[in-house]
Design an enzyme around this catalytic site. Structure first.
Site, PDB file in Angstrom:
ATOM      1  N   LYS A 172       0.621  -1.428  -0.048  1.00 51.94           N
ATOM      2  CA  LYS A 172       0.503   0.257  -0.055  1.00 51.94           C
ATOM      3  C   LYS A 172       1.160   1.043  -0.027  1.00 51.94           C
ATOM      4  O   LYS A 172       1.938   1.373   0.640  1.00 51.94           O
ATOM      5  CB  LYS A 172      -0.843  -0.002   1.452  1.00 51.94           C
ATOM      6  CG  LYS A 172      -1.631  -1.275   0.926  1.00 51.94           C
ATOM      7  CD  LYS A 172      -3.073  -1.151   2.431  1.00 51.94           C
ATOM      8  CE  LYS A 172      -3.875  -2.291   1.977  1.00 51.94           C
ATOM      9  NZ  LYS A 172      -5.030  -1.707   3.805  1.00 51.94           N
ATOM     10  N   TYR A 214     -12.493  -1.356  -2.989  1.00 52.01           N
ATOM     11  CA  TYR A 214     -12.560  -1.363  -1.753  1.00 52.01           C
ATOM     12  C   TYR A 214     -14.876  -1.446  -2.217  1.00 52.01           C
ATOM     13  O   TYR A 214     -14.874  -1.120  -0.709  1.00 52.01           O
ATOM     14  CB  TYR A 214     -12.211  -0.879  -1.192  1.00 52.01           C
ATOM     15  CG  TYR A 214     -10.825  -1.444  -0.709  1.00 52.01           C
ATOM     16  CD1 TYR A 214     -10.786  -2.483   0.113  1.00 52.01           C
ATOM     17  CD2 TYR A 214      -9.529  -0.652  -1.137  1.00 52.01           C
ATOM     18  CE1 TYR A 214      -9.274  -2.812   0.875  1.00 52.01           C
ATOM     19  CE2 TYR A 214      -7.885  -0.953  -0.505  1.00 52.01           C
ATOM     20  CZ  TYR A 214      -8.531  -2.562   0.430  1.00 52.01           C
ATOM     21  OH  TYR A 214      -7.076  -1.897   0.345  1.00 52.01           O
ATOM     22  N   ASN A 218      -1.899   0.698   6.840  1.00 55.67           N
ATOM     23  CA  ASN A 218      -1.172  -0.776   7.674  1.00 55.67           C
ATOM     24  C   ASN A 218      -0.584  -1.402   6.688  1.00 55.67           C
ATOM     25  O   ASN A 218      -0.629  -2.558   6.190  1.00 55.67           O
ATOM     26  CB  ASN A 218      -2.599  -2.299   7.972  1.00 55.67           C
ATOM     27  CG  ASN A 218      -3.837  -1.899   6.544  1.00 55.67           C
ATOM     28  OD1 ASN A 218      -3.013  -1.524   5.396  1.00 55.67           O
ATOM     29  ND2 ASN A 218      -4.413  -2.453   6.975  1.00 55.67           N
ATOM     30  N   HIS A 229      -2.395  -5.446   1.890  1.00 49.88           N
ATOM     31  CA  HIS A 229      -3.215  -6.232   1.309  1.00 49.88           C
ATOM     32  C   HIS A 229      -2.678  -7.418   1.321  1.00 49.88           C
ATOM     33  O   HIS A 229      -2.157  -8.275   0.731  1.00 49.88           O
ATOM     34  CB  HIS A 229      -4.001  -5.591   0.900  1.00 49.88           C
ATOM     35  CG  HIS A 229      -5.546  -6.120  -0.011  1.00 49.88           C
ATOM     36  ND1 HIS A 229      -6.703  -6.658   1.006  1.00 49.88           N
ATOM     37  CD2 HIS A 229      -5.409  -6.923  -0.997  1.00 49.88           C
ATOM     38  CE1 HIS A 229      -7.317  -6.998   0.226  1.00 49.88           C
ATOM     39  NE2 HIS A 229      -6.923  -7.561  -0.885  1.00 49.88           N
ATOM     40  N   GLU A 253      -9.246  -9.951  -7.133  1.00 50.88           N
ATOM     41  CA  GLU A 253      -8.571  -9.215  -7.479  1.00 50.88           C
ATOM     42  C   GLU A 253      -7.514  -8.727  -7.795  1.00 50.88           C
ATOM     43  O   GLU A 253      -6.740  -8.131  -8.593  1.00 50.88           O
ATOM     44  CB  GLU A 253      -8.396  -8.885  -5.758  1.00 50.88           C
ATOM     45  CG  GLU A 253      -9.603  -8.892  -4.712  1.00 50.88           C
ATOM     46  CD  GLU A 253      -9.440  -8.685  -3.558  1.00 50.88           C
ATOM     47  OE1 GLU A 253     -10.023  -8.379  -2.938  1.00 50.88           O
ATOM     48  OE2 GLU A 253      -8.148  -9.339  -2.531  1.00 50.88           O
TER      49      GLU A 253
HETATM   50  O1  CDP Z   1      -7.025  -5.958   5.326  1.00 47.56           O
HETATM   51  P1  CDP Z   1      -7.971  -6.523   6.280  1.00 47.56           P
HETATM   52  O2  CDP Z   1      -9.010  -7.240   4.713  1.00 47.56           O
HETATM   53  O3  CDP Z   1      -6.924  -7.094   7.079  1.00 47.56           O
HETATM   54  O4  CDP Z   1      -9.040  -5.847   6.821  1.00 47.56           O
HETATM   55  P2  CDP Z   1     -10.803  -5.091   6.073  1.00 47.56           P
HETATM   56  O5  CDP Z   1     -11.539  -5.601   7.142  1.00 47.56           O
HETATM   57  O6  CDP Z   1     -10.827  -5.801   5.055  1.00 47.56           O
HETATM   58  O7  CDP Z   1     -10.408  -3.416   5.683  1.00 47.56           O
HETATM   59  C1  CDP Z   1     -10.103  -2.939   4.372  1.00 47.56           C
HETATM   60  C2  CDP Z   1      -9.029  -2.393   5.026  1.00 47.56           C
HETATM   61  O8  CDP Z   1      -9.251  -1.007   4.934  1.00 47.56           O
HETATM   62  C3  CDP Z   1      -7.681  -2.039   5.884  1.00 47.56           C
HETATM   63  O9  CDP Z   1      -6.630  -3.102   5.307  1.00 47.56           O
HETATM   64  C4  CDP Z   1      -7.375  -0.913   6.378  1.00 47.56           C
HETATM   65  O10 CDP Z   1      -6.722  -0.360   5.071  1.00 47.56           O
HETATM   66  C5  CDP Z   1      -9.032  -0.091   6.260  1.00 47.56           C
HETATM   67  N1  CDP Z   1      -9.509  -0.118   7.300  1.00 47.56           N
HETATM   68  C6  CDP Z   1      -9.722   1.529   8.214  1.00 47.56           C
HETATM   69  O11 CDP Z   1      -9.214   1.808   7.517  1.00 47.56           O
HETATM   70  N2  CDP Z   1     -10.619   1.299   8.899  1.00 47.56           N
HETATM   71  C7  CDP Z   1     -11.283   0.465  10.142  1.00 47.56           C
HETATM   72  N3  CDP Z   1     -11.814   0.407  10.719  1.00 47.56           N
HETATM   73  C8  CDP Z   1     -11.273  -1.204   9.318  1.00 47.56           C
HETATM   74  C9  CDP Z   1     -10.034  -1.579   7.919  1.00 47.56           C
HETATM   75 MG    MG Z   2     -10.230  -7.222   3.454  1.00 47.27          MG
END
Ligand code: CDP
Ligand code: MG
Length: 139
Positions: A11, A51, A114, A117, A128
């Site tokens: 990212k 997303y 973070n 991905h 994806e």
């Molecule tokens: O990436 P991952 O599958 O671990 O998490 P997700 O729940 O699918 O969320 C996608 C992305 O949204 C995360 O990797 C973060 O970059 C962002 N995110 C955020 O900004 N704030 C949150 N509370 C949860 C996710």
């Molecule tokens: Mg996810």
């Protein structure tokens, strides 16, 4: 190829901080073969498409702005049990909760920025991967 491939992207926070090489090293040392890789940048609307599943979430607009703020490095990776093992390698979404030694524990700046991905299912890995590499028959 079910179960053998996953999709990832480094990212904007991690690419701009110069962590691409270190993250690639961790990925290759974990046994993943890089099938496809490029450096590119998303527009905010394309980040929104990627997303789309999160479009009702409060963090969605910020996430689209962040994900389009700089270059990313998307990749298709191959290994046995690719999806599940890769989620373990990157750690929890919130880096504060990520296990020590995981990519997010090492390099993430926040729950949003973070570092990396990882696809959450075989089906999403295919969707994806196709999103970034439409000429997939080559790989
Ligand atoms: O990436 P991952 O599958 O671990 O998490 P997700 O729940 O699918 O969320 C996608 C992305 O949204 C995360 O990797 C973060 O970059 C962002 N995110 C955020 O900004 N704030 C949150 N509370 C949860 C996710
Ligand atoms: Mg996810």
């Amino acid at each position: 190829m079910a179960g053998k491939r996953t999709f990832t992207m480094i990212k904007p926070d991690a690419t701009s901080a110069g962590h691409t090489g270190s993250i690639l090293k961790i990925i290759e040392e974990a046994g993943y073969k890089i099938i496809a890789m490029k450096k590119t940048q998303l527009s905010s609307s394309r980040a929104g498409q990627f997303y789309a599943v999160h479009q009702e979430r409060p963090f969605y607009n910020d996430l689209c702005a962040y994900m389009s703020s700089g270059p990313i490095v998307p990749m298709i990776l191959e290994k046995e049990n690719a999806v599940e093992d890769f989620r373990k390698l990157i750690g929890a979404t919130d880096p504060q909760k990520a296990d020590p030694g995981t990519i997010r524990a090492l390099y993430a700046k926040s729950i949003e920025a973070n570092a990396i991905h990882g696809s959450d299912s075989d089906d999403n890995a295919t969707i994806e991967g196709d999103f970034f590499f439409s000429d997939l028959e080559k790989y």
